[in-house]
Design a protein around this motif. Structure first.
Motif: not given
Lengths: 279, 289
Positions: B29-30, A150, B25-27, A110, A87, A91
């Motif tokens: 996920f967060v 992540v 996916p990362a966004a 993040f 993941i 990004a």
């Protein structure tokens, strides 16, 4: 040319090295007392135990079902490392190469899971995970541990990707490579060292992560740290030495991981990257 | 076909194209695993089992046993973080050059990171306890250093100091040594060089280091239970939150405490970073960039 003089006067230098030595002596005492205790038979009001034995290790192995605990630890860490790299790296690539609306907001988003103490978001997260039936199982532990992992991969990989010359990608595109090929044939090989470094750091963090695992683990999904905490806080039931033996097993495992990590990552360099992230 | 290409080009000019999909996916996920649970917790904190929307907060601040956990936590975390940063500066300052054994020393300093809170706690109990080696060396009556404030404080120093040291060392290595040599040419003594050249350039890094060390110390939980006095002098705020959630099953109250904990921590960090932003403009003008 005149030889460079020492920058701090002599007594100050002695004081500084004395402090370092004092720290290390006490540190050695802290570690040593656990190791000695884990190999000792009976140790009360004396300098050293009365006799030596390795029985506590086999006792700890059976008593705490360490094989199962170790398997869970390996399983959780492998899943967390794998998923967070899958993941996080794409990004990180976009964050490193592109500027777009909302980039700063996303970056802050993040950054937050790393800046907040795990307990603060861990308790609501555990509540939500229990609500949907993930917590208490391996999946819940993995999901909870992914929350700081992540972002950690993203934040360590972004500066790494920034170092790679974008001209290489453009050249590949000129030669007719599609996005998929640019990623698989050009970027992936260049990224391998960075991905390795990030994975090892995530691995060390996950094996050592206490709070999130503690809040979401059920009896079958405890990792080594959590099992260790339970065995220690239930002191009195267990022989103290077998807890010591377990702590030594945990630390040796972590030590191996960190020594491996240090082969790939220079600690001071790593920190320089962290510095850029926080700015 | 031509129409959609034109649209894509126009979007691409604003920096929006298909590559951004890699962020999804990362966004997601967060948002799913961090933002949603956090907001859920905040919402939960306003829906206590009894009373109006703010009654959980009122209850927390009205009860001295709960309210004091904030002070207890700050009393542990602030001095520990400060000591870790302040002690790192002279040591890192001596170690910034090249010398034999530097790599060994840095490796040794990383060792405490591997200990984890539980071994540290166990070791402190063994080492500093009434019959431990430390009290054997000290003459006189045994000093009580475990199961109270000091036990937790030492465990924070042992785990936090190596971390702070590595950060400070890397910031120091990032400062151009020619600046100091220039100052020496102009006749600055060693203290003046440190005070006027190195320290101002290092100060922003020190602020960041302090923040990161403070976050570690602020979330102290296992060591506060194991080497501390979890019912009294080291009842930190994370213990209070944990008790509400897992002992009393009062999730709204637990969420309330978690929100308060996050707010207090972010306040301290915002204060330090605010001070740091004042510093930074000054020092860039000094020619760091």
């Amino acid at each position: 040319m005149r030889p460079r003089r020492s920058i701090v006067a002599r007594p100050a230098a002695w004081l500084v090295w004395g402090l370092v030595a004092f720290f290390f002596v006490n540190l050695a005492g802290v570690i040593g007392s656990v190791v000695v205790s884990s190999f000792g038979t009976r140790w009360f009001d004396t300098w050293l135990p009365e006799g030596w034995t390795a029985d506590w290790y086999s006792a700890a192995w059976d008593e705490f079902d360490l094989l199962h605990v170790l398997l869970v630890t390996v399983e959780v860490s492998a899943l967390v490392v794998g998923i967070s790299v899958l993941i996080g790296v794409p990004a990180a690539y976009v964050l490193a190469r592109r500027s777009f609306l909302g980039r700063r907001v996303l970056y802050l988003l993040f950054l937050l899971p790393i800046l907040m103490p795990p307990i603060t978001y861990g308790i609501p997260l555990a509540t939500v995970l229990y609500k949907y039936g993930f917590a208490g199982h391996l999946s819940g532990v993995v999901l909870a541990n992914l929350v700081p992992s992540v972002p950690f991969v993203i934040l360590t990989m972004t500066p790494f990707i920034e170092q790679i010359d974008p001209a290489i990608e453009r050249a590949a595109r000129m030669c007719g490579a599609r996005t998929r090929h640019v990623f698989l044939r050009i970027l992936a090989p260049l990224l391998v060292p960075g991905i390795l470094a990030a994975s090892i750091l995530v691995l060390v963090r996950t094996v050592g992560m206490f709070e999130l695992t503690f809040l979401t683990a059920g009896p079958d999904s405890q990792t080594l740290v959590v099992a260790l905490y339970y065995s220690m806080s239930a002191a009195g039931i267990r022989a103290q030495q077998s807890v010591d033996a377990m702590a030594v097993i945990y630390t040796s495992m972590m030590l191996v991981l960190v020594v491996v990590a240090l082969r790939f990552v220079n600690p001071t360099q790593l920190v320089a990257r962290v510095k850029e992230d926080v700015d | 076909m031509r129409h959609s290409t034109a649209l894509r080009h126009r979007l691409a000019e604003r920096g929006i194209d298909r590559q951004l999909l890699l962020l999804v996916p990362a966004a997601a996920f967060v948002v799913l695993l961090f933002v949603y649970p956090f907001l859920y917790g905040v919402g939960l904190s306003f829906q206590p089992e009894r009373g109006g929307p703010f009654s959980a907060y009122r209850e927390f601040f009205a009860d001295a046993y709960q309210r004091d956990t904030i002070l207890t936590t700050l009393r542990l975390a602030l001095p520990a973080a400060l000591l870790n940063v302040v002690a790192s500066v002279p040591i890192a300052y001596r170690m910034r050059g090249r010398f034999r054994g530097k790599r060994l020393l840095t490796t040794l300093l990383v060792v405490p990171v591997t200990l984890g809170t539980v071994l540290t706690a166990q070791g402190l109990l063994n080492f500093l306890g009434p019959t431990g080696w430390f009290n054997r060396i000290l003459p006189g009556d045994p000093v009580r250093l475990t199961n109270n404030y000091w036990g937790v404080f030492f465990s924070l120093v042992i785990t936090g100091f190596p971390f702070a040291f590595l950060l400070v060392l890397s910031y120091l290595s990032g400062i151009d040594p020619t600046l100091e040599r220039a100052a020496a040419t102009l006749g600055a003594g060693s203290w003046q060089r440190f005070r006027r050249i190195t320290l101002p350039l290092l100060a922003p890094g020190l602020a960041t280091t302090f923040c990161l060390t403070f976050v570690l110390a602020f979330s102290v939980f296992p060591s506060a239970v194991l080497v501390g006095d979890p019912a009294g002098s080291t009842r930190v705020i994370s213990i209070a939150a944990y008790e509400e959630a897992y002992v009393r099953y009062d999730y709204p109250m637990a969420a309330t405490i978690a929100v308060i904990m996050g707010a207090v921590e972010l306040l301290v960090i915002a204060a330090v970073l605010g001070w740091r932003s004042l510093l930074y403009t000054g020092s860039t003008a000094g020619g760091k960039g």
